[in-house]
Design a protein around this motif. Structure first.
Motif, PDB file in Angstrom:
ATOM      1  N   UNK A   6     -60.680  16.808 -48.217  1.00  0.00           N
ATOM      2  CA  UNK A   6     -61.686  16.645 -49.261  1.00  0.00           C
ATOM      3  C   UNK A   6     -61.262  17.411 -50.510  1.00  0.00           C
ATOM      4  N   UNK A   7     -61.622  16.921 -51.695  1.00  0.00           N
ATOM      5  CA  UNK A   7     -61.219  17.595 -52.930  1.00  0.00           C
ATOM      6  C   UNK A   7     -61.645  19.060 -52.992  1.00  0.00           C
ATOM      7  N   UNK A   8     -62.820  19.356 -52.482  1.00  0.00           N
ATOM      8  CA  UNK A   8     -63.314  20.738 -52.540  1.00  0.00           C
ATOM      9  C   UNK A   8     -62.458  21.672 -51.670  1.00  0.00           C
ATOM     10  N   UNK A   9     -62.088  21.208 -50.498  1.00  0.00           N
ATOM     11  CA  UNK A   9     -61.253  22.012 -49.613  1.00  0.00           C
ATOM     12  C   UNK A   9     -59.865  22.201 -50.221  1.00  0.00           C
ATOM     13  N   UNK A  10     -59.315  21.144 -50.776  1.00  0.00           N
ATOM     14  CA  UNK A  10     -58.000  21.239 -51.412  1.00  0.00           C
ATOM     15  C   UNK A  10     -58.033  22.226 -52.570  1.00  0.00           C
ATOM     16  N   UNK A  11     -59.112  22.208 -53.338  1.00  0.00           N
ATOM     17  CA  UNK A  11     -59.260  23.133 -54.462  1.00  0.00           C
ATOM     18  C   UNK A  11     -59.226  24.577 -53.969  1.00  0.00           C
ATOM     19  N   UNK A  12     -60.034  24.875 -52.954  1.00  0.00           N
ATOM     20  CA  UNK A  12     -60.083  26.241 -52.439  1.00  0.00           C
ATOM     21  C   UNK A  12     -58.735  26.663 -51.872  1.00  0.00           C
ATOM     22  N   UNK A  13     -58.117  25.805 -51.105  1.00  0.00           N
ATOM     23  CA  UNK A  13     -56.842  26.160 -50.484  1.00  0.00           C
ATOM     24  C   UNK A  13     -55.737  26.352 -51.516  1.00  0.00           C
ATOM     25  N   UNK A  95     -54.875  17.066 -69.037  1.00  0.00           N
ATOM     26  CA  UNK A  95     -55.103  18.178 -68.124  1.00  0.00           C
ATOM     27  C   UNK A  95     -56.572  18.471 -67.920  1.00  0.00           C
ATOM     28  N   UNK A  96     -57.345  18.388 -68.992  1.00  0.00           N
ATOM     29  CA  UNK A  96     -58.774  18.701 -68.883  1.00  0.00           C
ATOM     30  C   UNK A  96     -59.546  17.621 -68.129  1.00  0.00           C
ATOM     31  N   UNK A  97     -58.978  16.442 -68.030  1.00  0.00           N
ATOM     32  CA  UNK A  97     -59.637  15.344 -67.309  1.00  0.00           C
ATOM     33  C   UNK A  97     -59.148  15.199 -65.875  1.00  0.00           C
ATOM     34  N   UNK A  98     -58.228  16.050 -65.466  1.00  0.00           N
ATOM     35  CA  UNK A  98     -57.685  15.967 -64.117  1.00  0.00           C
ATOM     36  C   UNK A  98     -58.788  16.239 -63.088  1.00  0.00           C
ATOM     37  N   UNK A  99     -58.684  15.611 -61.948  1.00  0.00           N
ATOM     38  CA  UNK A  99     -59.708  15.752 -60.912  1.00  0.00           C
ATOM     39  C   UNK A  99     -59.888  17.213 -60.497  1.00  0.00           C
ATOM     40  N   UNK A 100     -58.826  18.000 -60.512  1.00  0.00           N
ATOM     41  CA  UNK A 100     -58.964  19.405 -60.110  1.00  0.00           C
ATOM     42  C   UNK A 100     -59.909  20.154 -61.040  1.00  0.00           C
ATOM     43  N   UNK A 101     -59.956  19.769 -62.303  1.00  0.00           N
ATOM     44  CA  UNK A 101     -60.883  20.398 -63.247  1.00  0.00           C
ATOM     45  C   UNK A 101     -62.324  20.015 -62.917  1.00  0.00           C
ATOM     46  N   UNK A 102     -62.540  18.749 -62.591  1.00  0.00           N
ATOM     47  CA  UNK A 102     -63.891  18.299 -62.242  1.00  0.00           C
ATOM     48  C   UNK A 102     -64.388  19.005 -60.985  1.00  0.00           C
ATOM     49  N   UNK A 108     -67.426  26.086 -59.196  1.00  0.00           N
ATOM     50  CA  UNK A 108     -67.737  27.331 -59.914  1.00  0.00           C
ATOM     51  C   UNK A 108     -69.220  27.424 -60.267  1.00  0.00           C
ATOM     52  N   UNK A 109     -69.868  26.304 -60.470  1.00  0.00           N
ATOM     53  CA  UNK A 109     -71.322  26.326 -60.724  1.00  0.00           C
ATOM     54  C   UNK A 109     -72.077  26.886 -59.527  1.00  0.00           C
ATOM     55  N   UNK A 110     -71.491  26.764 -58.338  1.00  0.00           N
ATOM     56  CA  UNK A 110     -72.124  27.287 -57.128  1.00  0.00           C
ATOM     57  C   UNK A 110     -71.755  28.749 -56.880  1.00  0.00           C
ATOM     58  N   UNK A 111     -70.968  29.334 -57.772  1.00  0.00           N
ATOM     59  CA  UNK A 111     -70.517  30.720 -57.618  1.00  0.00           C
ATOM     60  C   UNK A 111     -70.881  31.523 -58.865  1.00  0.00           C
ATOM     61  N   UNK A 112     -72.168  31.751 -59.105  1.00  0.00           N
ATOM     62  CA  UNK A 112     -72.557  32.428 -60.345  1.00  0.00           C
ATOM     63  C   UNK A 112     -72.023  33.846 -60.454  1.00  0.00           C
ATOM     64  N   UNK A 113     -71.672  34.478 -59.321  1.00  0.00           N
ATOM     65  CA  UNK A 113     -71.134  35.827 -59.363  1.00  0.00           C
ATOM     66  C   UNK A 113     -69.766  35.886 -60.052  1.00  0.00           C
ATOM     67  N   UNK A 114     -69.127  34.738 -60.220  1.00  0.00           N
ATOM     68  CA  UNK A 114     -67.819  34.695 -60.865  1.00  0.00           C
ATOM     69  C   UNK A 114     -67.922  34.631 -62.379  1.00  0.00           C
TER      70      UNK A 114
END
Length: 118
Positions: A6-13, A95-102, A108-114
């Motif tokens: 999944x994109x989210x898992x790939x992002x974190x890894x 670069x700004x439209x790349x899926x990794x940015x989305x 990051x919206x789910x990590x307000x502490x960052x």
């Protein structure tokens, strides 16, 4: 993601784990990083790392360094600016439209502490 992650898992890894590893190396060197990660990750570093950073990668890095040292990168960048930055601006937009940015924005919206910067 090509392997079915999944994109989210790939992002974190790929991004968050990379930051952790780099921070550990920065803090105490490779020995400290290897001490701090799991034995499985340490073993993977020893046995798989050389397959990623191989002679092909080293030669590409040497070529980039030559471009910097001989001034060809600076000349290319100055020409890009003289010509209105068309290629640079397109690269920036792509670069700004790349899926990794989305995906990153969503996570990051789910990590307000960052204190995410958007």
């Amino acid at each position: 993601m090509e392997a079915g992650y999944e994109p989210e898992l790939a992002y974190f890894e790929c991004l968050h784990e990379m930051k952790l590893i780099v921070d550990l190396i920065f803090q105490g060197g490779f020995k400290y990083m290897r001490y701090s990660v799991s034995d499985t990750a340490e073993y993977g570093d020893y046995t798989r790392g050389p397959r990623v950073i191989d002679e092909h990668v080293r030669e590409n890095m040497r070529g980039i360094l030559r471009d910097i040292q001989d001034g060809s990168f600076a000349r290319e960048w100055m020409a890009e600016n003289d010509e209105g930055r068309k290629r640079f601006l397109q690269l920036r937009e792509d670069g700004s439209e790349h899926q990794i940015e989305e995906v990153g924005r969503e996570l990051r919206r789910m990590m307000p502490w960052m204190n995410p910067v958007e």
